[in-house]
Design a protein around this motif. Structure first.
Motif, PDB file in Angstrom:
ATOM      1  N   UNK A 473       0.835  -1.204   0.000  1.00  0.00           N
ATOM      2  CA  UNK A 473       0.000   0.000   0.000  1.00  0.00           C
ATOM      3  C   UNK A 473       0.870   1.255   0.000  1.00  0.00           C
ATOM      4  N   UNK A 474       1.941   1.266   0.815  1.00  0.00           N
ATOM      5  CA  UNK A 474       2.809   2.439   0.874  1.00  0.00           C
ATOM      6  C   UNK A 474       3.553   2.644  -0.439  1.00  0.00           C
ATOM      7  N   UNK A 475       3.953   1.550  -1.077  1.00  0.00           N
ATOM      8  CA  UNK A 475       4.622   1.665  -2.378  1.00  0.00           C
ATOM      9  C   UNK A 475       3.678   2.266  -3.418  1.00  0.00           C
ATOM     10  N   UNK A 476       2.411   1.837  -3.374  1.00  0.00           N
ATOM     11  CA  UNK A 476       1.412   2.391  -4.293  1.00  0.00           C
ATOM     12  C   UNK A 476       1.216   3.879  -4.039  1.00  0.00           C
ATOM     13  N   UNK A 477       1.220   4.285  -2.785  1.00  0.00           N
ATOM     14  CA  UNK A 477       1.045   5.696  -2.461  1.00  0.00           C
ATOM     15  C   UNK A 477       2.196   6.536  -3.018  1.00  0.00           C
ATOM     16  N   UNK A 478       3.400   6.026  -2.889  1.00  0.00           N
ATOM     17  CA  UNK A 478       4.568   6.765  -3.384  1.00  0.00           C
ATOM     18  C   UNK A 478       4.553   6.848  -4.906  1.00  0.00           C
ATOM     19  N   UNK A 479       4.190   5.740  -5.560  1.00  0.00           N
ATOM     20  CA  UNK A 479       4.251   5.676  -7.024  1.00  0.00           C
ATOM     21  C   UNK A 479       3.115   6.429  -7.697  1.00  0.00           C
ATOM     22  N   UNK A 480       1.917   6.364  -7.129  1.00  0.00           N
ATOM     23  CA  UNK A 480       0.741   6.907  -7.823  1.00  0.00           C
ATOM     24  C   UNK A 480       0.086   8.081  -7.110  1.00  0.00           C
ATOM     25  N   UNK A 481       0.528   8.401  -5.901  1.00  0.00           N
ATOM     26  CA  UNK A 481      -0.113   9.475  -5.153  1.00  0.00           C
ATOM     27  C   UNK A 481      -1.444   9.076  -4.554  1.00  0.00           C
ATOM     28  N   UNK A 482      -1.649   7.770  -4.356  1.00  0.00           N
ATOM     29  CA  UNK A 482      -2.907   7.289  -3.805  1.00  0.00           C
ATOM     30  C   UNK A 482      -3.009   7.619  -2.316  1.00  0.00           C
ATOM     31  N   UNK A 483      -4.234   7.689  -1.837  1.00  0.00           N
ATOM     32  CA  UNK A 483      -4.511   7.824  -0.412  1.00  0.00           C
ATOM     33  C   UNK A 483      -4.791   6.427   0.159  1.00  0.00           C
ATOM     34  N   UNK A 484      -4.735   6.305   1.477  1.00  0.00           N
ATOM     35  CA  UNK A 484      -4.956   5.002   2.099  1.00  0.00           C
ATOM     36  C   UNK A 484      -5.896   5.118   3.293  1.00  0.00           C
ATOM     37  N   UNK A 485      -6.892   4.251   3.323  1.00  0.00           N
ATOM     38  CA  UNK A 485      -7.807   4.118   4.455  1.00  0.00           C
ATOM     39  C   UNK A 485      -7.464   2.828   5.171  1.00  0.00           C
ATOM     40  N   UNK A 486      -7.199   2.905   6.465  1.00  0.00           N
ATOM     41  CA  UNK A 486      -6.746   1.728   7.192  1.00  0.00           C
ATOM     42  C   UNK A 486      -7.207   1.798   8.644  1.00  0.00           C
ATOM     43  N   UNK A 487      -7.190   0.646   9.313  1.00  0.00           N
ATOM     44  CA  UNK A 487      -7.459   0.597  10.753  1.00  0.00           C
ATOM     45  C   UNK A 487      -6.157   0.490  11.549  1.00  0.00           C
ATOM     46  N   UNK A 488      -5.030   0.566  10.869  1.00  0.00           N
ATOM     47  CA  UNK A 488      -3.715   0.439  11.503  1.00  0.00           C
ATOM     48  C   UNK A 488      -3.190   1.833  11.870  1.00  0.00           C
ATOM     49  N   UNK A 489      -3.142   2.176  13.181  1.00  0.00           N
ATOM     50  CA  UNK A 489      -2.682   3.523  13.556  1.00  0.00           C
ATOM     51  C   UNK A 489      -1.206   3.742  13.273  1.00  0.00           C
ATOM     52  N   UNK A 490      -0.426   2.650  13.124  1.00  0.00           N
ATOM     53  CA  UNK A 490       1.006   2.754  12.874  1.00  0.00           C
ATOM     54  C   UNK A 490       1.346   2.668  11.394  1.00  0.00           C
ATOM     55  N   UNK A 491       0.318   2.802  10.550  1.00  0.00           N
ATOM     56  CA  UNK A 491       0.553   2.657   9.110  1.00  0.00           C
ATOM     57  C   UNK A 491       1.492   3.726   8.580  1.00  0.00           C
ATOM     58  N   UNK A 492       1.406   4.953   9.097  1.00  0.00           N
ATOM     59  CA  UNK A 492       2.155   6.078   8.557  1.00  0.00           C
ATOM     60  C   UNK A 492       3.654   5.853   8.592  1.00  0.00           C
ATOM     61  N   UNK A 493       4.329   6.415   7.626  1.00  0.00           N
ATOM     62  CA  UNK A 493       5.792   6.356   7.557  1.00  0.00           C
ATOM     63  C   UNK A 493       6.289   7.745   7.146  1.00  0.00           C
TER      64      UNK A 493
END
Length: 524
Positions: A473-493
């Motif tokens: 998911x994070x790789x997709x965000x970097x490559x395409x500028x996608x946003x992410x909806x998650x229940x993981x509070x530690x998802x952010x980097x």
């Protein structure tokens, strides 16, 4: 009473957009219909670009036609269910009065119209109301099949049921005929007309099945026939199966699993069919009337078959509700002709027991409606708590004044929309609003969000992608500028920043955006 029936029909068409799409099934069906419209491929249902063979296409086709007229919104998606609800009411009123006596059909239509499960399914974009109408029409046509007209009607209705939810409808009506062959023959129904109806049903449904099988081969057979029908009946749908409870092996799990297996649809019939449950003695009454026997066998066939199934969903037994409504409607019409003084003591005891059952069921629904967060979000949900006992008692007591039925029905119709709107505000809208924050030209990734909120595919108009692995998911965000909806509070980097969150029943959902796009201008 006729105007009260029309009120139920009109109310079903009003405010279908009062609440958002529910999950899971309504979200899947809406998203599949939307994708079918975008692709122009009316043959192969798809979800996220992949073939989706969970259900046949008739509901999707009805939604597509509705979206062409009214646009891509909840009203258009739910309109087919509301229309089938209206047609079922009219069919019960017309045929019941014709075959079971004056007033029987009108009472049956009203009892069916105000059953809690009917009121819910009439407002959801799922297959069950459509299936119930076509199966009811097929069952009626089988009884009437003494010539070409009813045979053609029954065949087309059965074929459309086959296109709505698969082969179970065809199998149920086939079992009904085998169980009642001698009775039907004695009533003048000849095998040649039944055979003609079967041929018409196959000609109606098989072109789609054959065409999809020729296009997709084993993938269609394994997914639709094996997984979605045979394995689902055997408990393969683990999300709705009692087998995991039983397979735990401990005494508590086995007892709970067996109890759910045997009693699940008893509870569904009690709460979902509350308007009729006080008269359920019609299901085991000993009567010589062949039509009532025929209808009773259909009700028991549906109830018994799905009680045997290891997969349990409340709407599975809904096709028995129209037949039960006809049986109860005939009993109510007959009871109105008999004065209270002519009743036997046993009948009085049964009515008292029925009254207690109805009051307990009404109390359950009232307690749900008075759940504080529900009515705070939609104050008119309180009408459900007031209208449920009033309407149920008025329906169960045929001698009750007409104003009581009217007031109870009005409160119910207002209350159900309020309750569903309140549920949407509690369980769905917070996540939906969060998911709609990203710009429409950006993809929304769902990571560790279960069951996945498939309705977001419809609301995001395709800019939606479930991903199981946070790193992906994070790789997709970097490559395409996608946003992410998650229940993981530690998802952010270092590459993502939290821009919103929402809480739903103790679960917190977080929305992350790539850091590098925060300062970039939006495209024109």
């Amino acid at each position: 009473m006729r105007w009260l029936l029309w009120l139920c029909i009109v109310a079903a068409l009003i405010d279908l957009r009062a609440f958002g799409l529910t999950d899971l099934d309504e979200g899947f069906y809406a998203s599949v219909a939307w994708e079918m419209r975008q692709s122009g491929d009316w043959r192969t249902p798809s979800f996220l670009g992949e073939p989706w063979f969970e259900k046949p296409p008739l509901l999707y086709w009805l939604m597509l036609g509705s979206m062409r007229l009214f646009g891509e919104n909840e009203f258009a998606l739910r309109l087919p269910s509301a229309l089938m609800y209206a047609l079922t009411i009219l069919l019960l009123a017309w045929w019941g009065n014709r075959r079971l006596g004056a007033g029987a059909g009108s009472w049956a239509a009203l009892l069916f119209a105000l059953a809690p499960l009917s009121l819910i399914l009439a407002r959801l974009a799922i297959t069950d109301m459509v299936l119930a109408f076509f199966l009811t029409l097929a069952v009626i046509a089988l009884w009437e099949a003494r010539g070409l007209g009813w045979s053609l009607i029954g065949g087309v209705a059965l074929g459309l049921a086959f296109l709505t939810k698969g082969p179970f409808g065809l199998g149920l009506v086939g079992l009904l005929y085998l169980w009642n062959a001698r009775t039907l023959c004695a009533q003048g129904v000849r095998f040649r007309w039944v055979l003609l109806a079967l041929v018409v049903a196959l000609l109606t449904a098989l072109p789609w099945y054959v065409g999809v099988y020729l296009q997709h081969g084993g993938a269609f057979f394994n997914e639709f026939v094996v997984k979605q029908n045979l394995l689902r009946f055997a408990g393969g749908d683990t999300a709705h199966s009692v087998l995991p409870l039983i397979q735990r092996g401990d005494v508590g799990g086995i007892i709970a699993g067996v109890a759910v297996y045997l009693l699940f649809y008893v509870v569904v019939l009690w709460l979902g069919g509350l308007s009729m449950v006080g008269w359920t003695s019609v299901l085991w009454a000993r009567e010589d009337d062949p039509l009532r026997l025929y209808l009773r066998r259909w009700a028991w066939l549906v109830f018994g078959l799905f009680t045997l199934s290891f997969t349990k969903l409340p709407a599975y037994i809904f096709p028995m509700f129209p037949a039960l409504a006809l049986l109860v409607g005939a009993r109510v019409a007959q009871a109105r002709l008999v004065s209270a003084g002519d009743s036997a003591q046993r009948g009085q005891l049964m009515r008292r027991a029925g009254t207690l059952v109805v009051l307990l069921g009404a109390a359950v629904w009232a307690s749900i409606a008075l759940y504080r967060p529900l009515w705070e979000g939609a104050p008119w949900a309180v009408a459900l708590a007031l209208g449920m006992p009033l309407a149920m008692l008025a329906l169960y007591r045929p001698a009750a004044p007409s104003w009581m039925r009217t007031a109870g029905a009005l409160a119910l119709l207002i209350g159900w929309n309020g309750a569903l709107a309140g549920y949407d505000r509690l369980a769905l809208r917070p996540v939906r609003d969060l998911a709609l924050k990203p710009p429409p030209y950006r993809t929304l990734i769902l990571c560790r969000v279960h069951p996945g909120y498939p309705s977001l595919q419809f609301y995001r108009r395709g800019a939606y992608l479930p991903v199981g692995d946070p790193a992906t998911a994070q790789a997709q965000m970097i490559q395409t500028g996608a946003y992410c909806l998650t229940t993981d509070p530690d998802f952010g980097s270092d590459a993502a920043i939290r821009i919103g969150q929402a809480e739903v029943f103790g679960r917190t959902f977080y929305l992350f955006a790539p850091k590098y796009i925060q300062s970039q201008p939006k495209p024109p």
